[in-house]
Design a protein around this motif. Structure first.
Motif, mmCIF file in Angstrom:
data_model
loop_
_atom_site.group_PDB
_atom_site.id
_atom_site.type_symbol
_atom_site.label_atom_id
_atom_site.label_comp_id
_atom_site.label_asym_id
_atom_site.label_seq_id
_atom_site.Cartn_x
_atom_site.Cartn_y
_atom_site.Cartn_z
ATOM 1 N N MET A 1 -0.001 54.063 16.186
ATOM 2 C CA MET A 1 -0.279 54.434 15.294
ATOM 3 C C MET A 1 0.386 52.922 13.984
ATOM 4 S SD MET A 1 -0.853 56.653 13.069
ATOM 5 C CE MET A 1 0.025 58.228 14.561
ATOM 6 N N ASP A 2 0.899 52.224 14.405
ATOM 7 C CA ASP A 2 1.039 51.169 13.688
ATOM 8 C C ASP A 2 -0.936 50.277 14.066
ATOM 9 O OD1 ASP A 2 1.850 49.495 11.184
ATOM 10 O OD2 ASP A 2 1.565 47.761 13.115
ATOM 11 N N GLN A 3 -1.556 50.599 14.658
ATOM 12 C CA GLN A 3 -3.165 50.325 14.617
ATOM 13 C C GLN A 3 -3.870 50.723 13.795
ATOM 14 O OE1 GLN A 3 -4.324 49.200 18.822
ATOM 15 N NE2 GLN A 3 -6.326 47.978 17.755
ATOM 16 N N ALA A 4 -3.847 51.793 14.239
ATOM 17 C CA ALA A 4 -4.689 53.563 13.709
ATOM 18 C C ALA A 4 -4.556 53.058 11.682
ATOM 19 C CB ALA A 4 -4.001 54.370 14.009
ATOM 20 N N MET A 5 -3.109 52.861 11.175
ATOM 21 C CA MET A 5 -2.985 52.951 9.926
ATOM 22 C C MET A 5 -3.852 51.529 9.092
ATOM 23 S SD MET A 5 1.082 54.493 9.361
ATOM 24 C CE MET A 5 1.940 53.293 10.219
ATOM 25 N N GLY A 6 -3.230 50.628 9.983
ATOM 26 C CA GLY A 6 -3.633 48.928 9.676
ATOM 27 C C GLY A 6 -5.398 49.061 9.968
ATOM 28 N N GLU A 7 -6.080 50.119 11.039
ATOM 29 C CA GLU A 7 -7.712 49.771 11.031
ATOM 30 C C GLU A 7 -7.810 50.503 9.797
ATOM 31 O OE1 GLU A 7 -9.234 50.367 14.465
ATOM 32 O OE2 GLU A 7 -8.362 48.242 15.314
ATOM 33 N N VAL A 8 -7.517 51.721 9.414
ATOM 34 C CA VAL A 8 -7.840 52.620 8.079
ATOM 35 C C VAL A 8 -7.253 52.324 7.032
ATOM 36 C CG1 VAL A 8 -7.983 54.479 9.919
ATOM 37 C CG2 VAL A 8 -6.169 54.110 7.930
ATOM 38 N N GLY A 9 -6.351 51.371 6.658
ATOM 39 C CA GLY A 9 -6.188 51.088 5.107
ATOM 40 C C GLY A 9 -5.079 51.571 4.615
ATOM 41 N N VAL A 10 -3.761 51.808 5.652
ATOM 42 C CA VAL A 10 -2.844 52.451 5.074
ATOM 43 C C VAL A 10 -2.692 51.066 4.025
ATOM 44 C CG1 VAL A 10 -0.764 53.491 4.945
ATOM 45 C CG2 VAL A 10 -3.072 54.638 6.517
ATOM 46 N N ASP A 11 -2.457 51.490 2.587
ATOM 47 C CA ASP A 11 -1.766 50.657 2.039
ATOM 48 C C ASP A 11 0.204 50.349 3.069
ATOM 49 O OD1 ASP A 11 -0.603 49.358 -1.217
ATOM 50 O OD2 ASP A 11 1.477 51.084 -0.126
ATOM 51 N N ALA A 12 -0.137 48.754 2.393
ATOM 52 C CA ALA A 12 0.819 48.000 3.056
ATOM 53 C C ALA A 12 2.703 48.717 3.045
ATOM 54 C CB ALA A 12 1.172 46.508 3.004
ATOM 55 N N THR A 13 2.636 49.129 1.848
ATOM 56 C CA THR A 13 3.986 49.403 1.719
ATOM 57 C C THR A 13 3.871 50.932 2.168
ATOM 58 O OG1 THR A 13 4.558 48.153 -0.713
ATOM 59 C CG2 THR A 13 5.985 49.879 -0.518
ATOM 60 N N LEU A 14 3.701 52.108 2.113
ATOM 61 C CA LEU A 14 3.359 53.123 2.357
ATOM 62 C C LEU A 14 3.722 52.915 4.267
ATOM 63 C CD1 LEU A 14 3.599 56.227 2.982
ATOM 64 C CD2 LEU A 14 1.313 55.766 2.658
ATOM 65 N N ARG A 15 2.706 51.951 5.028
ATOM 66 C CA ARG A 15 2.364 51.994 6.227
ATOM 67 C C ARG A 15 3.580 51.468 7.080
ATOM 68 N NH1 ARG A 15 -1.544 47.008 9.037
ATOM 69 N NH2 ARG A 15 -0.640 47.103 11.426
ATOM 70 N N ALA A 16 4.820 50.372 6.154
ATOM 71 C CA ALA A 16 5.914 50.094 6.577
ATOM 72 C C ALA A 16 7.022 50.929 6.874
ATOM 73 C CB ALA A 16 6.629 49.211 5.640
ATOM 74 N N ARG A 17 6.721 51.870 5.348
ATOM 75 C CA ARG A 17 7.669 53.032 5.730
ATOM 76 C C ARG A 17 7.033 54.433 6.099
ATOM 77 N NH1 ARG A 17 8.113 54.194 -0.948
ATOM 78 N NH2 ARG A 17 9.709 52.668 -1.546
ATOM 79 N N LEU A 18 6.164 54.696 6.842
ATOM 80 C CA LEU A 18 5.838 55.115 8.007
ATOM 81 C C LEU A 18 6.656 54.879 9.164
ATOM 82 C CD1 LEU A 18 2.177 56.022 6.400
ATOM 83 C CD2 LEU A 18 4.061 58.105 6.382
#
Length: 134
Positions: free
Chosen positions: A101-118
């Motif tokens: 999921m983290d790799q997917a979030m990175g690859e689709v460009g989820v905002d870094a702050t939101l990515r950390a919270r998620l």
């Protein structure tokens, strides 16, 4: 203690980019699971096809992130732990799910702050889903 900044959007669903971005995230997550050998244990828990799991995760994440409640409208309360009991979920499966999921979030460009919270929220949920010790 540091105070938490207010999120730039009312919901994580809006922050992530709505339906199209949630769909892209889920699709990339399952594509990675299917393609990457280091997610093999996770992939093995899903059976021969990923289509049903792909659709259900999209429906679930949409509502969980504060968007349309597609999942609960179709199936009622998610009861995640109960619904996942038939599957062996240990530390390896948890960690592979989180990494995928983290790799997917990175690859689709989820905002870094939101990515950390998620990532934090996903960890809490994924750890709670474990039903074997290792």
């Amino acid at each position: 203690m540091q105070s938490e900044e207010k999120a730039p959007f009312d919901t994580p669903y809006a922050w992530i980019g709505g339906e199209a971005k949630v769909r892209a995230l889920v699709d990339r997550f399952y594509d990675l699971m299917d393609l990457e050998p280091h997610y093999a244990a996770l992939r093995a828990t899903h059976g021969s096809t990923l289509e049903q799991a792909r659709q259900k995760l999209f429906w679930f994440l949409s509502g969980w992130l504060g968007g349309p409640q597609h999942y609960t409208e179709r199936f009622g309360h998610p009861r995640l732990r109960m619904r996942h009991m038939p599957f062996t979920i240990g530390i390896r499966e948890r960690d592979q799910w989180l990494a995928c999921m983290d790799q997917a979030m990175g690859e689709v460009g989820v905002d870094a702050t939101l990515r950390a919270r998620l990532r934090d929220s996903f960890f809490q949920t994924a750890d709670w889903m474990r039903n074997v010790g290792a």
